[in-house]
Design an enzyme around this catalytic site. Sequence first.
Site, PDB file in Angstrom:
ATOM      1  N   SER A  60     -10.772  -0.762   3.473  1.00  0.00           N
ATOM      2  CA  SER A  60      -9.945  -0.955   4.676  1.00  0.00           C
ATOM      3  C   SER A  60      -9.464   0.392   5.183  1.00  0.00           C
ATOM      4  O   SER A  60      -8.803   1.122   4.444  1.00  0.00           O
ATOM      5  CB  SER A  60      -8.716  -1.803   4.355  1.00  0.00           C
ATOM      6  OG  SER A  60      -9.120  -3.012   3.800  1.00  0.00           O
ATOM      7  N   GLU A  79      -4.745   3.527   6.166  1.00  0.00           N
ATOM      8  CA  GLU A  79      -4.531   3.327   4.725  1.00  0.00           C
ATOM      9  C   GLU A  79      -5.225   4.464   3.971  1.00  0.00           C
ATOM     10  O   GLU A  79      -4.770   4.924   2.931  1.00  0.00           O
ATOM     11  CB  GLU A  79      -5.111   1.961   4.328  1.00  0.00           C
ATOM     12  CG  GLU A  79      -5.018   1.683   2.854  1.00  0.00           C
ATOM     13  CD  GLU A  79      -5.546   0.296   2.486  1.00  0.00           C
ATOM     14  OE1 GLU A  79      -5.309  -0.677   3.223  1.00  0.00           O
ATOM     15  OE2 GLU A  79      -6.219   0.210   1.439  1.00  0.00           O
ATOM     16  N   ARG A 103       0.830  -1.219   0.000  1.00  0.00           N
ATOM     17  CA  ARG A 103       0.000   0.000   0.000  1.00  0.00           C
ATOM     18  C   ARG A 103       0.865   1.269   0.000  1.00  0.00           C
ATOM     19  O   ARG A 103       0.534   2.270   0.621  1.00  0.00           O
ATOM     20  CB  ARG A 103      -0.961   0.029   1.200  1.00  0.00           C
ATOM     21  CG  ARG A 103      -1.938  -1.105   1.258  1.00  0.00           C
ATOM     22  CD  ARG A 103      -2.886  -1.145   0.070  1.00  0.00           C
ATOM     23  NE  ARG A 103      -3.746  -2.293   0.178  1.00  0.00           N
ATOM     24  CZ  ARG A 103      -3.435  -3.508  -0.282  1.00  0.00           C
ATOM     25  NH1 ARG A 103      -2.307  -3.696  -0.946  1.00  0.00           N
ATOM     26  NH2 ARG A 103      -4.260  -4.517  -0.123  1.00  0.00           N
TER      27      ARG A 103
HETATM   28  C1  FAD Z   1     -15.506  -0.829  -0.812  1.00  0.00           C
HETATM   29  C2  FAD Z   1     -14.056  -0.519  -1.051  1.00  0.00           C
HETATM   30  C3  FAD Z   1     -13.167  -1.565  -1.239  1.00  0.00           C
HETATM   31  C4  FAD Z   1     -11.811  -1.301  -1.459  1.00  0.00           C
HETATM   32  N1  FAD Z   1     -10.965  -2.360  -1.655  1.00  0.00           N
HETATM   33  C5  FAD Z   1      -9.648  -2.142  -1.875  1.00  0.00           C
HETATM   34  C6  FAD Z   1      -8.763  -3.239  -2.081  1.00  0.00           C
HETATM   35  O1  FAD Z   1      -9.162  -4.395  -2.090  1.00  0.00           O
HETATM   36  N2  FAD Z   1      -7.442  -2.961  -2.280  1.00  0.00           N
HETATM   37  C7  FAD Z   1      -6.966  -1.683  -2.313  1.00  0.00           C
HETATM   38  O2  FAD Z   1      -5.752  -1.513  -2.505  1.00  0.00           O
HETATM   39  N3  FAD Z   1      -7.787  -0.613  -2.114  1.00  0.00           N
HETATM   40  C8  FAD Z   1      -9.110  -0.818  -1.905  1.00  0.00           C
HETATM   41  N4  FAD Z   1      -9.950   0.248  -1.695  1.00  0.00           N
HETATM   42  C9  FAD Z   1      -9.401   1.617  -1.661  1.00  0.00           C
HETATM   43  C10 FAD Z   1      -9.527   2.391  -2.990  1.00  0.00           C
HETATM   44  O3  FAD Z   1     -10.544   1.884  -3.799  1.00  0.00           O
HETATM   45  C11 FAD Z   1      -8.222   2.367  -3.795  1.00  0.00           C
HETATM   46  O4  FAD Z   1      -7.171   2.900  -3.020  1.00  0.00           O
HETATM   47  C12 FAD Z   1      -8.320   3.181  -5.094  1.00  0.00           C
HETATM   48  O5  FAD Z   1      -7.157   3.006  -5.862  1.00  0.00           O
HETATM   49  C13 FAD Z   1      -8.562   4.661  -4.855  1.00  0.00           C
HETATM   50  O6  FAD Z   1      -8.873   5.231  -6.107  1.00  0.00           O
HETATM   51  P1  FAD Z   1      -9.610   6.624  -6.216  1.00  0.00           P
HETATM   52  O7  FAD Z   1      -9.589   7.026  -7.649  1.00  0.00           O
HETATM   53  O8  FAD Z   1     -10.954   6.548  -5.593  1.00  0.00           O
HETATM   54  O9  FAD Z   1      -8.646   7.534  -5.367  1.00  0.00           O
HETATM   55  P2  FAD Z   1      -9.008   8.845  -4.480  1.00  0.00           P
HETATM   56  O10 FAD Z   1      -9.669   8.398  -3.228  1.00  0.00           O
HETATM   57  O11 FAD Z   1      -9.721   9.822  -5.332  1.00  0.00           O
HETATM   58  O12 FAD Z   1      -7.556   9.344  -4.165  1.00  0.00           O
HETATM   59  C14 FAD Z   1      -6.695   8.613  -3.320  1.00  0.00           C
HETATM   60  C15 FAD Z   1      -5.350   9.349  -3.176  1.00  0.00           C
HETATM   61  O13 FAD Z   1      -4.668   9.346  -4.416  1.00  0.00           O
HETATM   62  C16 FAD Z   1      -4.463  10.684  -4.897  1.00  0.00           C
HETATM   63  N5  FAD Z   1      -4.702  10.617  -6.338  1.00  0.00           N
HETATM   64  C17 FAD Z   1      -5.804  10.135  -6.952  1.00  0.00           C
HETATM   65  N6  FAD Z   1      -5.647  10.185  -8.283  1.00  0.00           N
HETATM   66  C18 FAD Z   1      -4.438  10.706  -8.518  1.00  0.00           C
HETATM   67  C19 FAD Z   1      -3.697  11.028  -9.711  1.00  0.00           C
HETATM   68  N7  FAD Z   1      -4.183  10.809 -10.926  1.00  0.00           N
HETATM   69  N8  FAD Z   1      -2.460  11.575  -9.566  1.00  0.00           N
HETATM   70  C20 FAD Z   1      -1.934  11.808  -8.335  1.00  0.00           C
HETATM   71  N9  FAD Z   1      -2.582  11.547  -7.190  1.00  0.00           N
HETATM   72  C21 FAD Z   1      -3.818  10.989  -7.280  1.00  0.00           C
HETATM   73  C22 FAD Z   1      -5.463  11.540  -4.151  1.00  0.00           C
HETATM   74  O14 FAD Z   1      -5.046  12.882  -4.038  1.00  0.00           O
HETATM   75  C23 FAD Z   1      -5.512  10.819  -2.812  1.00  0.00           C
HETATM   76  O15 FAD Z   1      -4.412  11.192  -2.009  1.00  0.00           O
HETATM   77  C24 FAD Z   1     -11.337   0.017  -1.477  1.00  0.00           C
HETATM   78  C25 FAD Z   1     -12.249   1.081  -1.283  1.00  0.00           C
HETATM   79  C26 FAD Z   1     -13.586   0.810  -1.078  1.00  0.00           C
HETATM   80  C27 FAD Z   1     -14.549   1.950  -0.902  1.00  0.00           C
END
Ligand code: FAD
Length: 339
Positions: free
Chosen positions: A239, A335, A164
Amino acid sequence: MAVQENIDLLPFNTFKIKANARYFTVVTSVREAKDLFKSDVFRQNKSLILGGGSNLLLTKDFDGLVIKNEIKGIDIVDENDDVITLRVGAGENWHEFVMYCVSRDLGGVENLSLIPGTVGAAPMQNIGAYGVEIKEVIHNVEAIELSTGAIHVFNRAECAFGYRESVFKQQLKDRYFISSITLTLTKRNHRFNTSYGAITDVLKEKNVRDLSVKAISDAIIFIRKSKLPDPVLIGNAGSFFKNPSVDPHVFEALKKNFPAIPSFPGENNLIKIPAGWLIEQCGWKGKTLENIGVHKHQALVLVNYGGGDGKKIQQLSRDIQASVEAKFNIKLHAEVNII
Ligand SMILES: Cc1cc2nc3c(=O)[nH]c(=O)nc-3n(C[C@H](O)[C@H](O)[C@H](O)COP(=O)(O)OP(=O)(O)OC[C@H]3O[C@@H](n4cnc5c(N)ncnc54)[C@H](O)[C@@H]3O)c2cc1C
């Protein structure tokens, strides 16, 4: 590129927290992103890059510019009989991209089915699930330096992926906007990972005899739907904490006091302990505090039942950390990105 003012971020985060962004804009191309980084509204304000908002906890209004990434596109970069290399726009939806691969029988990301969010956020924390991490298929990550607008291509080693973790969350935090990622997937001779018990159980239950990209993806989707709360129905960010790792001698001492403590191998010969188990042992599983709480099936997931406040969820996470530390002498680290 229009910049809006005073935008409610509730529809843009899966925790469904109400918080206002002073400025808000959507970026749909590298050109737009570069223009934005030269603009006054960018230079004069702090900024937050937003993907699907599924790894965020907003604890207050954001007094700056929120940049929603919607850079789309999937291109074939290289291909032979065995593998294919794809370049994917950072604003593509991750699960839809996995379904694109599954429908073409491309192997490598099937275990990462149904993870919410965007492709561009996936390398940020090296998303992982069911024995697979995205680092295994990433060829490189293209990102725009916020201060100069210059494009940098980071190869896998430069991304410094860990559990992570990546360079974008550590040394280069808040310095780059990820615009696309390039990954290499198998077209045949797939290397399936079914090491997580639940996968083999589900495949057996469903009478799957021949392993395939689609069969594994279906099994993962089935398991995840039965275990994790759907953010469309209950606000959450997956998580909340990372699984902590301890030295083997620390683990042996813990095992003496808590013989049922589960574990699995971590990085650098450390032992990983499921954070959900530690939290459950402290009595938090299923606890509700007004409209927020700890999920009843998965203690690692904090939830907002509706109208919950980000600060209160942050306080709940601190209380959980304190009780786990008091009982096990283990520090839990978030996380989720707390803003
Ligand atoms: C139900 C559920 C299940 C999940 N299961 C998992 C799992 O199994 N494994 C796992 O690893 N994660 C999991 N996650 C967490 C999450 O889905 C991941 O971390 C995902 O990659 C986040 O993507 P996002 O676009 O929503 O990021 P955001 O929440 O929009 O951003 C997350 C971070 O990344 C930064 N960021 C986003 N996009 C960019 C970009 N293009 N350039 C630079 N910085 C950026 C943001 O500023 C922020 O700091 C889960 C979440 C939920 C709600």
